[in-house]
Design an enzyme around this catalytic site. Sequence first.
Site, PDB file in Angstrom:
ATOM      1  CB  SER A  34      53.932  28.129   5.137  1.00 16.63           C
ATOM      2  OG  SER A  34      54.665  27.712   6.267  1.00 16.63           O
ATOM      3  CB  SER A  40      57.724  27.239   4.797  1.00 19.03           C
ATOM      4  OG  SER A  40      56.494  26.763   4.279  1.00 19.03           O
ATOM      5  CE  LYS A  76      56.636  25.893   0.896  1.00 16.99           C
ATOM      6  NZ  LYS A  76      55.541  26.171   1.847  1.00 16.99           N
TER       7      LYS A  76
END
Length: 472
Positions: free
Chosen positions: A180, A156, A81
């Site tokens: 997320s 996210s 990420k």
Amino acid sequence: MDSDLCYASARELAGWLRAGQLSAVEVVRAHLDRIQRLDPKVNAIATLVAEQALDAAAAADKRFASGAEPGPLHGIPMAHKDTHDTAGIRTTYGSPLLAENVPERDELVIERLKAAGVITLGKTNVPEFAAGSHTVNPVFGATRNPYDPGKSAGGSSGGAAAALACGMVPLAEGSDMGGSLRNPASFCNVVGFRPSPGRVPTWPRPLAWSTLAVQGPMARTVADAALLLSVLAGPDPRSPIAIAEPGSVFTGALDRDLRGLRVAWSPDLGGTVPVDRGVREVLEPSVRVFSDLGAVVSVDCPDLSGAEEVFRTLRAWQFASTFGPLLAHRDQLKPSLVWNIEEGLKLTGSDIAEAEVLHTNLFHRVREFFERYDILLLPVSQVPPFDVELEFPREVAGEPMHSYLDWMRSAYFVSATGCPALSVPGGFTTAWMPVGLQIVGPHRADRMVLEVGHTFEQATGFGTVRPPLVTS
């Protein structure tokens, strides 16, 4: 061969690599080829380090050939990420302010992955500073849904979810404050697990005692998510809330007999949040699977009053503390981020104290609820995947959504409880868009949640439906 490797489970790949039936270079090359072919259509990978990955894979093969004991994820490719710092690899947080940022050290989650033998392919796309559940930023643009590129992949951890769905990576790690890990898993028909706070220790972290945001695993199956969690979990002296239980508790089979399991099903959190009709129509028959498996299912929901104030207050406080200095560059920040920081700057000590009292009361009500039930089921997201050009849905079931947070209550109310929560593929709308089922368990009952999710997954097979983008 590319298709076989790229949709093999991480457990299968790990077994083949440890048996010497495959080389790390073969596995990495197959996934890089998949990225080259499909990523232009979804934009899941923000930064790619192909040559570095192949060099690392060749080095891993050499160590293995010399007799070195391989790690549990030896040769497994992953992209991290883009809010997780990786030494020597650009980490932008989706912000123009950090577009050329190259960290000097790995954060803890990356340390553990590398120690386990993971080969880094690059970084996955995120919203700006991971704020919001739709992955779009001014550095890399929007990540598109593999089941319909005109729709959002969620966020996210949206780049991670889209990459998993397309077979670009077999595993991914992400983070979750308000959904997320779970929301993008729901939108992309993969698995996302929000573990109990402290289960996956985080470092460095400016608010090390906070329990609102966690890091955790994403995968295409619950068993693979558990495998990844076995590497990510376990104590670390740099985290004051780290759970002492070792990650090894998540190894082994997840099979569980659901006969007699006490299940509460809440389609709309006790009527407190609007839920799109299409989402309810998908999940109602999926919940009946639990009855078919012998569970005792009731319609019920814990009293979640105060969850809204707890989440909004503590999130705003955290944003002000972490991102407040960025207001000096407000012209380079998205308005929603500026708004959330400014909401935090308005808070007083009394506001924080009141939120913590509500937080404590919420914990005890939910604790008492789980004395009557073993598991709570509810939608992951209140809506199916929406138009990729929107920042967030403007209404849900006819009710207006005024901010980028409003439509995520079914996820962030659970965040406020501190309970472990799993997003597992729960079916498809009439337009063949994925819908995730959220499975929530009692405080620190992470393994039980994974076992229940695995059993549901095996009974339904929704996660085996590949995106048209891949199969066409």
